[in-house]
Enzyme design. Sequence first.
Site, PDB file in Angstrom:
ATOM      1  CE  LYS A 145      40.719  50.032  34.939  1.00 34.41           C
ATOM      2  NZ  LYS A 145      39.292  49.688  34.991  1.00 34.41           N
ATOM      3  CD  GLN A 201      38.300  53.431  41.832  1.00 31.85           C
ATOM      4  OE1 GLN A 201      37.220  53.168  42.327  1.00 31.85           O
ATOM      5  NE2 GLN A 201      39.255  52.524  41.721  1.00 31.85           N
ATOM      6  CE  LYS A 258      39.491  51.835  46.076  1.00 27.40           C
ATOM      7  NZ  LYS A 258      38.258  51.066  45.776  1.00 27.40           N
ATOM      8  CE  LYS A 264      32.926  52.561  41.859  1.00 26.39           C
ATOM      9  NZ  LYS A 264      34.058  51.646  42.101  1.00 26.39           N
ATOM     10  N   GLY A 297      33.938  46.605  36.565  1.00 24.35           N
ATOM     11  CA  GLY A 297      32.721  46.206  37.240  1.00 24.35           C
ATOM     12  C   GLY A 297      32.682  46.691  38.680  1.00 24.35           C
ATOM     13  CG  ASP A 298      31.284  48.873  42.293  1.00 16.24           C
ATOM     14  OD1 ASP A 298      30.255  49.041  42.959  1.00 16.24           O
ATOM     15  OD2 ASP A 298      32.428  49.056  42.764  1.00 16.24           O
ATOM     16  CB  THR A 323      38.598  43.496  45.420  1.00 11.75           C
ATOM     17  OG1 THR A 323      38.519  44.181  44.167  1.00 11.75           O
ATOM     18  CG2 THR A 323      38.411  44.506  46.540  1.00 11.75           C
ATOM     19  CG  ASN A 348      33.902  39.284  43.350  1.00 18.15           C
ATOM     20  OD1 ASN A 348      34.108  38.140  42.976  1.00 18.15           O
ATOM     21  ND2 ASN A 348      34.805  40.247  43.209  1.00 18.15           N
ATOM     22  CB  SER A 379      41.192  46.948  36.635  1.00 16.91           C
ATOM     23  OG  SER A 379      39.998  46.329  37.029  1.00 16.91           O
TER      24      SER A 379
END
Length: 450
Positions: free
Chosen positions: A88, A109, A112, A124, A163-164, A207, A239, A383
């Site tokens: 993820k 990630q 996290k 990623k 997304g990023d 986020t 964002n 997510s």
Amino acid sequence: MVEKILANLEKSNCSTDDTFLQAVSEVLASLEPIIKSDSRYEQFAILERLVTPDRIIQFKIQWLDDNNNVQINNGYRIQFNNSLGPYKGGLRFHPSVNINILKFLAFEQIFKNSLTGLPVGGAKGGSDFDPKGKSEFEIMRFCHAFMRELHTYIGARIDVPAGDIGVGSREIGYLFGEYKHITKNYDGVLSGKPYAFGGSLLRPQATGYGVVYFAREMLSQELQESLEGKVCTVSGAGNVAIHTIEKLQQLGALVVTASDSDGTIYDPRGIDLTVVRELKENGRRLSLSGYADRIPGSVYTSKNDYPAQGHAVWQYPCFAAFPCATQNELSLFDAKSLIENGCVAVIEGANMPTAPDAIELFQREGVLFSPGKASNAGGVSVSEFEMSQNASMEKWDFDKVDRKLDELMRQIYKRVSLTAKEYGVERNFVDGANIAAFKRVAEAMILEGV
């Protein structure tokens, strides 16, 4: 052991970009005191396996622009560790994207995602494609071409990208449409989808809202303080920054800054989000200098008019600072400015935005500091909520998602804080986050064998 691992990584790192090594060094420094506490960590080579990606996928993306000229970009997916669940992590479309940046992001990630307590691993991906200046149809054609190369490596129980930077619900929609066209499957293979076909409410806000929920809990528990009436500084205007500002304002804080790659806006009466959104959202990427043209009394500082070793966004007095732009944006110079101006807490909204020597100064001076792997985990959490909704064919209302996000961020704070106390580093949330996340991943790696 730690020195040997770092030496081997430095030897194999061919890039001049050392963000991955920086991230690994920070984590291993935190873990060194506990490695000898369990012989299984060495027996199963947990550290060596943890810093090595499961696989690095690179592919060529060929697409046609509006003039029917063939364009070529590089695409990547780094699947780093899936011991806790499906890979993820986001997809980033930006000219700066390369393997080393993505290795850093994918490695972060893992930790996290572990801190959330949810069943997801770390990954990623992305491309050096630049959406800026592209037409709607060029972005659509690129997304379709990207998915034609990526689709064989992902799946609802394999790898679920989100997304990023440069990838919002529009891009996810195009990616999902092509995936469905190729595979004929309508499943939760991507998160951050438009609500019309499987997306979750609150995902765009997740986020930024999560950063503030974490900060509220940390300040309440550690300092018996609230955010109401407090002056806060925020970097970024994307964002994460916009929704961090939004939630801070909802809680009664006075947010006085925002920034972009060109400079910083300071508004002593409080940032007007309507103006920021007019400049930055819906495909617009106008300079924040336009804010000063519209709002009397605000001040715009170009990055060229401020010392190169710092960023103007951190020169203003504040109670709490929220770096929400990009990695290594907050330098030692900036940390000194924040401390001199009375800042008592720094809460990261971006991935590793604070330089190591700045973190050391904050901790030495007693400034509360939260690493992004803890405080910005709200995005991946929602997510995963989207994955759960897709799997059960349900739709949760906004309030339910918001309550679950708030509770999860409070649990992350509690997990990090208690771990720091347990290992004798109270209020060191960097060590607390790294140790808590590592123990969960390491236990899964040991139980599944080699």
